[in-house]
Design a protein around this motif. Structure first.
Motif, PDB file in Angstrom:
ATOM      1  N   LYS A  24      55.627  77.371  33.227  1.00  0.00           N
ATOM      2  CA  LYS A  24      55.252  76.177  33.989  1.00  0.00           C
ATOM      3  C   LYS A  24      53.740  75.990  34.002  1.00  0.00           C
ATOM      4  N   TYR A  25      52.975  77.076  34.111  1.00  0.00           N
ATOM      5  CA  TYR A  25      51.508  76.987  34.072  1.00  0.00           C
ATOM      6  C   TYR A  25      51.015  76.507  32.707  1.00  0.00           C
ATOM      7  N   LEU A  26      51.745  76.859  31.666  1.00  0.00           N
ATOM      8  CA  LEU A  26      51.310  76.510  30.312  1.00  0.00           C
ATOM      9  C   LEU A  26      51.783  75.127  29.860  1.00  0.00           C
ATOM     10  N   LEU A  27      52.604  74.462  30.658  1.00  0.00           N
ATOM     11  CA  LEU A  27      53.113  73.158  30.256  1.00  0.00           C
ATOM     12  C   LEU A  27      52.013  72.134  30.044  1.00  0.00           C
ATOM     13  N   ASP A  28      50.921  72.248  30.804  1.00  0.00           N
ATOM     14  CA  ASP A  28      49.852  71.261  30.665  1.00  0.00           C
ATOM     15  C   ASP A  28      48.731  71.714  29.738  1.00  0.00           C
ATOM     16  N   GLY A  29      48.930  72.822  29.041  1.00  0.00           N
ATOM     17  CA  GLY A  29      47.952  73.246  28.052  1.00  0.00           C
ATOM     18  C   GLY A  29      47.640  74.729  28.115  1.00  0.00           C
ATOM     19  N   PRO A  30      46.859  75.211  27.140  1.00  0.00           N
ATOM     20  CA  PRO A  30      46.521  76.634  27.061  1.00  0.00           C
ATOM     21  C   PRO A  30      45.772  77.109  28.302  1.00  0.00           C
ATOM     22  N   LYS A  31      45.981  78.372  28.623  1.00  0.00           N
ATOM     23  CA  LYS A  31      45.298  78.992  29.761  1.00  0.00           C
ATOM     24  C   LYS A  31      44.801  80.375  29.352  1.00  0.00           C
ATOM     25  N   CYS A  32      43.647  80.718  29.873  1.00  0.00           N
ATOM     26  CA  CYS A  32      43.114  82.064  29.712  1.00  0.00           C
ATOM     27  C   CYS A  32      43.986  83.027  30.510  1.00  0.00           C
ATOM     28  N   VAL A  33      44.186  84.199  29.977  1.00  0.00           N
ATOM     29  CA  VAL A  33      44.992  85.194  30.692  1.00  0.00           C
ATOM     30  C   VAL A  33      44.374  85.507  32.046  1.00  0.00           C
ATOM     31  N   CYS A  34      43.049  85.380  32.163  1.00  0.00           N
ATOM     32  CA  CYS A  34      42.391  85.632  33.447  1.00  0.00           C
ATOM     33  C   CYS A  34      42.822  84.599  34.488  1.00  0.00           C
ATOM     34  N   VAL A  35      43.039  83.353  34.077  1.00  0.00           N
ATOM     35  CA  VAL A  35      43.513  82.305  34.994  1.00  0.00           C
ATOM     36  C   VAL A  35      44.961  82.575  35.379  1.00  0.00           C
ATOM     37  N   LEU A  36      45.781  82.943  34.402  1.00  0.00           N
ATOM     38  CA  LEU A  36      47.172  83.273  34.692  1.00  0.00           C
ATOM     39  C   LEU A  36      47.252  84.436  35.674  1.00  0.00           C
ATOM     40  N   ASN A  37      46.377  85.404  35.492  1.00  0.00           N
ATOM     41  CA  ASN A  37      46.380  86.581  36.358  1.00  0.00           C
ATOM     42  C   ASN A  37      46.027  86.210  37.799  1.00  0.00           C
ATOM     43  N   GLN A  38      45.180  85.211  37.980  1.00  0.00           N
ATOM     44  CA  GLN A  38      44.817  84.759  39.330  1.00  0.00           C
ATOM     45  C   GLN A  38      45.975  84.014  39.984  1.00  0.00           C
ATOM     46  N   VAL A  65      39.513  83.882  22.345  1.00  0.00           N
ATOM     47  CA  VAL A  65      38.408  82.928  22.453  1.00  0.00           C
ATOM     48  C   VAL A  65      37.259  83.660  23.145  1.00  0.00           C
ATOM     49  N   GLY A  66      36.272  84.040  22.360  1.00  0.00           N
ATOM     50  CA  GLY A  66      35.198  84.862  22.915  1.00  0.00           C
ATOM     51  C   GLY A  66      35.759  86.205  23.332  1.00  0.00           C
ATOM     52  N   LEU A  67      35.546  86.542  24.586  1.00  0.00           N
ATOM     53  CA  LEU A  67      36.073  87.804  25.110  1.00  0.00           C
ATOM     54  C   LEU A  67      37.445  87.653  25.758  1.00  0.00           C
ATOM     55  N   ASN A  68      37.929  86.426  25.854  1.00  0.00           N
ATOM     56  CA  ASN A  68      39.185  86.152  26.556  1.00  0.00           C
ATOM     57  C   ASN A  68      40.317  85.856  25.589  1.00  0.00           C
ATOM     58  N   ILE A  69      41.532  86.053  26.093  1.00  0.00           N
ATOM     59  CA  ILE A  69      42.718  85.700  25.341  1.00  0.00           C
ATOM     60  C   ILE A  69      43.357  84.500  26.032  1.00  0.00           C
ATOM     61  N   HIS A  70      43.612  83.462  25.244  1.00  0.00           N
ATOM     62  CA  HIS A  70      44.235  82.247  25.755  1.00  0.00           C
ATOM     63  C   HIS A  70      45.672  82.184  25.255  1.00  0.00           C
ATOM     64  N   TYR A  71      46.569  81.781  26.150  1.00  0.00           N
ATOM     65  CA  TYR A  71      47.979  81.629  25.799  1.00  0.00           C
ATOM     66  C   TYR A  71      48.353  80.165  25.837  1.00  0.00           C
ATOM     67  N   ARG A  72      49.255  79.774  24.935  1.00  0.00           N
ATOM     68  CA  ARG A  72      49.756  78.406  24.881  1.00  0.00           C
ATOM     69  C   ARG A  72      51.213  78.452  24.431  1.00  0.00           C
ATOM     70  N   GLN A  77      58.408  71.731  21.927  1.00  0.00           N
ATOM     71  CA  GLN A  77      59.800  71.502  22.317  1.00  0.00           C
ATOM     72  C   GLN A  77      60.183  72.294  23.564  1.00  0.00           C
ATOM     73  N   VAL A  78      59.420  73.341  23.869  1.00  0.00           N
ATOM     74  CA  VAL A  78      59.681  74.104  25.093  1.00  0.00           C
ATOM     75  C   VAL A  78      59.548  73.181  26.306  1.00  0.00           C
ATOM     76  N   LYS A  79      58.572  72.271  26.261  1.00  0.00           N
ATOM     77  CA  LYS A  79      58.412  71.296  27.351  1.00  0.00           C
ATOM     78  C   LYS A  79      59.681  70.470  27.515  1.00  0.00           C
ATOM     79  N   ASN A  80      60.223  70.009  26.393  1.00  0.00           N
ATOM     80  CA  ASN A  80      61.454  69.216  26.442  1.00  0.00           C
ATOM     81  C   ASN A  80      62.602  70.019  27.031  1.00  0.00           C
ATOM     82  N   LEU A  81      62.707  71.271  26.643  1.00  0.00           N
ATOM     83  CA  LEU A  81      63.757  72.136  27.161  1.00  0.00           C
ATOM     84  C   LEU A  81      63.650  72.266  28.679  1.00  0.00           C
ATOM     85  N   ILE A  82      62.448  72.506  29.169  1.00  0.00           N
ATOM     86  CA  ILE A  82      62.239  72.645  30.616  1.00  0.00           C
ATOM     87  C   ILE A  82      62.589  71.336  31.318  1.00  0.00           C
TER      88      ILE A  82
END
Length: 99
Positions: A24-38, A65-72, A77-82
């Protein structure tokens, strides 16, 4: 792995509350793992395990991306499934309300 096994693996990965929350957090675009962790109230190692399961199922991808890992989402089609599942739930709730 055949098609049915892959299908089950995807649904199994999506079936966990924490992993669904990550998606659900990733539905609107990539996120840094640090943001997901928060945003997800679990330890870094627990989050990493869930991200690994989603990645192995082919649902998410990661990029350094730099020192961070971004997930997307690996596939839009995952959006459509949800959204389809959310519509099924809404329809079901409406039917219960009408009874």
């Amino acid at each position: 792995m055949n098609r049915d096994e892959l299908l089950v693996k995807i649904f199994k990965a999506l079936g966990h509350p924490i992993r669904f929350k990550i998606i659900k957090y990733l539905l609107d675009g990539p996120k840094c793992v640090c943001v997901l962790n928060q945003d997800i109230e679990f330890s870094q190692s627990n989050l990493s395990q869930h991200l690994r399961i989603l990645k192995e199922a082919g649902i998410v991808e990661s990029e350094k991306v730099g020192l961070n890992i971004h997930y997307r989402l690996a596939d839009e089609q995952v959006k459509n499934l949800i959204h389809i599942v959310q519509n099924i739930i809404e329809n079901k709730l409406k039917r219960y309300e009408e009874e």
